[in-house]
Design a protein around this motif. Structure first.
Motif, short mmCIF file in Angstrom:
data_model
loop_
_atom_site.label_atom_id
_atom_site.label_comp_id
_atom_site.label_asym_id
_atom_site.label_seq_id
_atom_site.Cartn_x
_atom_site.Cartn_y
_atom_site.Cartn_z
N TYR A 118 21.97 59.42 71.97
CA TYR A 118 23.36 59.71 72.33
C TYR A 118 24.23 58.63 72.04
N TYR A 119 25.34 58.96 71.36
CA TYR A 119 26.35 58.04 70.91
C TYR A 119 27.78 58.72 71.27
N GLU A 159 30.32 60.52 68.80
CA GLU A 159 30.19 61.71 68.89
C GLU A 159 31.04 62.67 69.92
N GLN A 160 32.47 62.09 69.78
CA GLN A 160 33.30 62.53 71.01
C GLN A 160 33.36 63.79 71.04
N GLN A 161 33.62 64.51 69.99
CA GLN A 161 33.98 66.01 70.12
C GLN A 161 32.79 66.75 70.38
N LYS A 162 31.38 66.47 70.24
CA LYS A 162 30.24 67.08 70.62
C LYS A 162 29.79 66.78 72.12
N LEU A 163 30.42 65.61 72.74
CA LEU A 163 29.87 65.31 74.10
C LEU A 163 30.80 65.28 75.02
N GLU A 207 35.07 53.47 71.91
CA GLU A 207 34.27 52.10 72.46
C GLU A 207 33.32 52.33 73.21
N GLN A 208 32.20 51.76 73.24
CA GLN A 208 31.15 51.75 74.16
C GLN A 208 31.36 50.55 75.16
N ILE A 209 30.80 51.04 76.29
CA ILE A 209 31.00 50.07 77.69
C ILE A 209 29.76 48.74 77.39
N THR A 210 30.35 47.90 76.87
CA THR A 210 29.43 46.72 76.82
C THR A 210 29.60 45.53 77.95
N SER A 211 30.71 45.85 78.66
CA SER A 211 30.92 44.66 79.83
C SER A 211 31.85 45.48 80.84
N PHE A 244 41.48 65.48 69.77
CA PHE A 244 40.66 66.50 68.95
C PHE A 244 41.34 67.47 68.19
N ALA A 245 42.58 68.00 68.58
CA ALA A 245 43.65 68.96 67.63
C ALA A 245 44.01 68.15 66.62
#
Length: 171
Positions: A50-51, A55-59, A107-111, A164-165
């Motif tokens: 999962y990313y 993959e914002q719209q999917k998850l 962005e992923q939370i890396t910190s 998303f729109a």
């Protein structure tokens, strides 16, 4: 279940303390990842399929569904001043909200150490998100913290739907 030592960069009250050891396993579903601990997908990014920052719209809509399914129970615990019962679900929902905020901005939370600076740079965020998040983190089981969390979810969902729109119209 394997143990994982929380690195300094992910230590932030009310979620983790530096060097804290947690049991963590690779989640089988996205729902499990978002309900069985804080920031699991960020901590185990290279080990899960999962990313959500990609993959914002999917998850991301699933996180709002989780919130909606749990908020009335949480509201009831807070109203009845069942602070011990409310503490873990409140933290989980706060962690999920932070995830959405980061992931919606790609962005992923890396910190978690620099979360304030990173949130300040985001294009997509609710009004006064920084101050409101600090308020919730400092008193996660208070009624007003729940109200702020609820409003942040509402505002963030609207921002997500708008984003998303716009994306779907361009593509």
């Amino acid at each position: 279940m394997p143990k994982y030592v929380i690195p300094e960069k992910m230590a932030l009250k009310p979620f983790f303390t530096e060097g804290e050891m947690i049991e963590i396993s690779i989640p089988e579903t996205f729902h499990e990842a978002m309900t069985s601990g804080y920031f699991i997908l960020d901590l185990l990014a290279e080990k899960t399929p999962y990313y959500p920052w990609i993959e914002q719209q999917k998850l991301l809509p699933d996180i709002f569904a989780i919130w909606k399914s749990e908020k009335e129970s949480l509201r009831d615990m807070i109203a009845k001043r069942q602070k011990r019962l409310a503490e873990l679900p409140m933290r989980q929902q706060l962690a999920n909200l932070l995830n959405v905020l980061f992931w919606l901005n790609g962005e992923q939370i890396t910190s978690l150490q620099d979360w304030k600076q990173r949130v300040a740079m985001f294009d997509l965020q609710p009004v006064n998100a920084h101050e409101r998040l600090i308020f919730i983190m400092e008193r996660p089981v208070h009624h007003h913290a729940f109200i702020q969390l609820e409003q942040l979810y509402v505002e963030l969902e609207k921002l997500m739907q708008k984003q998303f729109a716009i994306y779907n119209k361009q593509n």
